[in-house]
Design a protein around this motif. Structure first.
Motif, PDB file in Angstrom:
ATOM      1  N   CYS A   5       0.835  -1.202   0.000  1.00 31.64           N
ATOM      2  CA  CYS A   5       0.000   0.000   0.000  1.00 31.64           C
ATOM      3  C   CYS A   5       0.873   1.256   0.000  1.00 31.64           C
ATOM      4  O   CYS A   5       1.720   1.419   0.872  1.00 31.64           O
ATOM      5  N   LEU A  32      -0.162   4.114   0.630  1.00 32.34           N
ATOM      6  CA  LEU A  32      -0.805   5.120   1.491  1.00 32.34           C
ATOM      7  C   LEU A  32      -0.459   4.923   2.968  1.00 32.34           C
ATOM      8  O   LEU A  32      -0.711   5.785   3.786  1.00 32.34           O
ATOM      9  N   HIS A  33       0.061   3.764   3.303  1.00 32.47           N
ATOM     10  CA  HIS A  33       0.521   3.580   4.681  1.00 32.47           C
ATOM     11  C   HIS A  33       1.772   2.708   4.657  1.00 32.47           C
ATOM     12  O   HIS A  33       2.105   2.101   3.643  1.00 32.47           O
ATOM     13  N   CYS A  73      -7.495  -0.983   0.312  1.00 36.35           N
ATOM     14  CA  CYS A  73      -6.400  -1.456   1.149  1.00 36.35           C
ATOM     15  C   CYS A  73      -6.962  -2.143   2.389  1.00 36.35           C
ATOM     16  O   CYS A  73      -7.725  -1.541   3.149  1.00 36.35           O
ATOM     17  N   CYS A 112      -5.158  -0.242   5.736  1.00 29.82           N
ATOM     18  CA  CYS A 112      -5.634   1.034   6.281  1.00 29.82           C
ATOM     19  C   CYS A 112      -7.116   1.270   5.977  1.00 29.82           C
ATOM     20  O   CYS A 112      -7.666   2.305   6.368  1.00 29.82           O
TER      21      CYS A 112
END
Ligand SMILES: [Zn+2]
Length: 323
Positions: A39, A41-42, A60, A63
């Motif tokens: 991911c 995003l995290h 995801c 998260c």
């Protein structure tokens, strides 16, 4: 923007293409058209990011966030909806501008003898190699006019970094090599900083798709190192464009069983050998055999060949490379 216009806009920017341009790579397929990967995003350690290319959506499991390409741009760039749409619109204009710039620079190469003189002096002497690497030349002061005349909007040229904030060509008197989603420009004048990239990621390892099949791979720092080795018959060579590999390049080196020969610059300040040591340790931790090629003091593969070294001698250096 109404619903229909928004849908049409999204169709022009497939999520997968946008993700890959931001250095995301699928780790494994789930089912046809559905991929899992880390991911973006995290801080993800095992792939929990699902991309569905049929529906053009992501989700995801780590998260808990998901959505379409606009939602991704909002989260990734931490902007609001309208700004995300504006960023995507600019980005959509960047790719065509880069391709056109590449084409323009390749034409310019034929018109500028100083460019050929420089290439010759760096050991790039065959036409086949120039074609293979799609090498061009940026004389400066003429790209912007050409691209705007072709209908590329100035904001897209600025966004791509081809044109500076005040409207001049960014690359002046530079040999230009196309990369994935970027252009590397090497100054032929000693007065300017030698190495420049356009803003954005430098992409993956150079020509990796052609190289990854080899059980033994030579990794070099610069494209001129790549060029002379290729010319000398070493086609299992790739380039990281600097001694620091980005996450994607490192993953590429580890994506199969192979031996990697690290042929970084033997610069007198020791930064090349140090980086090679460090990288070989990380590669070994991932089960990849790494061997350090030691070039004569002060040399890189380019200067080794330009200075009269030949394929047989380089072959010997590979054989003597330390584990
Ligand atoms: Zn996540």
């Amino acid at each position: 923007m109404n619903r229909q216009a928004l849908d049409e806009f999204k169709q022009q920017i497939p999520l997968m293409g946008y993700l890959q341009a931001h250095d995301w790579q699928p780790a494994r397929p789930l089912s046809p058209g559905r991929w899992m990967g880390l991911c973006p995003l995290h801080g993800d350690h095992k792939p929990s990011f699902l991309v569905d290319t049929n529906k053009d959506l992501f989700y995801c499991y780590g998260c808990g966030r998901g959505g379409d390409v606009i939602r991704f741009a909002e989260l990734y760039h931490q902007v609001k909806f309208l700004q995300a749409v504006a960023l995507l619109r600019q980005w959509r204009g960047v790719e065509p501008a880069l391709h056109e710039a590449e084409r323009f620079y390749r034409i310019q190469l034929h018109r500028h003898s100083e460019a050929f003189a420089y290439l010759y002096q760096r050991g790039v002497r065959s036409w086949a190699l120039i074609e293979l690497m799609r090498i061009g030349y940026a004389p400066g002061g003429c790209l912007r006019g050409w691209l705007t005349q072709l209908g590329h909007p100035l904001p897209a040229l600025r966004q791509a970094g081809l044109v500076t904030g005040v409207g001049y060509d960014s690359y002046v008197r530079r040999i230009v090599f196309p990369l994935e989603g970027n252009l590397y420009g090497r100054s032929i004048s000693a007065a300017a900083p030698p190495h420049r990239f356009l803003p954005g990621a430098k992409g993956g390892l150079y020509a990796w798709d052609q190289v990854r099949q080899y059980p033994e791979v030579i990794l070099v720092e610069g494209l001129f190192d790549y060029a002379v080795l290729w010319e000398a018959g070493f086609h299992n060579v790739t380039c990281s464009l600097g001694t620091h590999l980005n996450a994607r390049q490192f993953r590429q080196l580890c994506d199969g069983t192979r031996t990697v020969y690290l042929a970084f610059d033997a610069d007198s300040n020791g930064s090349g050998p140090q980086a090679a040591q460090c990288l070989s340790k990380s590669l070994r931790e991932r089960g990849i055999t790494a061997r350090l090629v030691s070039l004569p003091e002060g040399h890189d593969p380019n200067s080794f060949f330009v200075g009269g070294g030949n394929a047989q001698e380089f072959h010997r250096l590979l054989q003597e490379a330390s584990l």
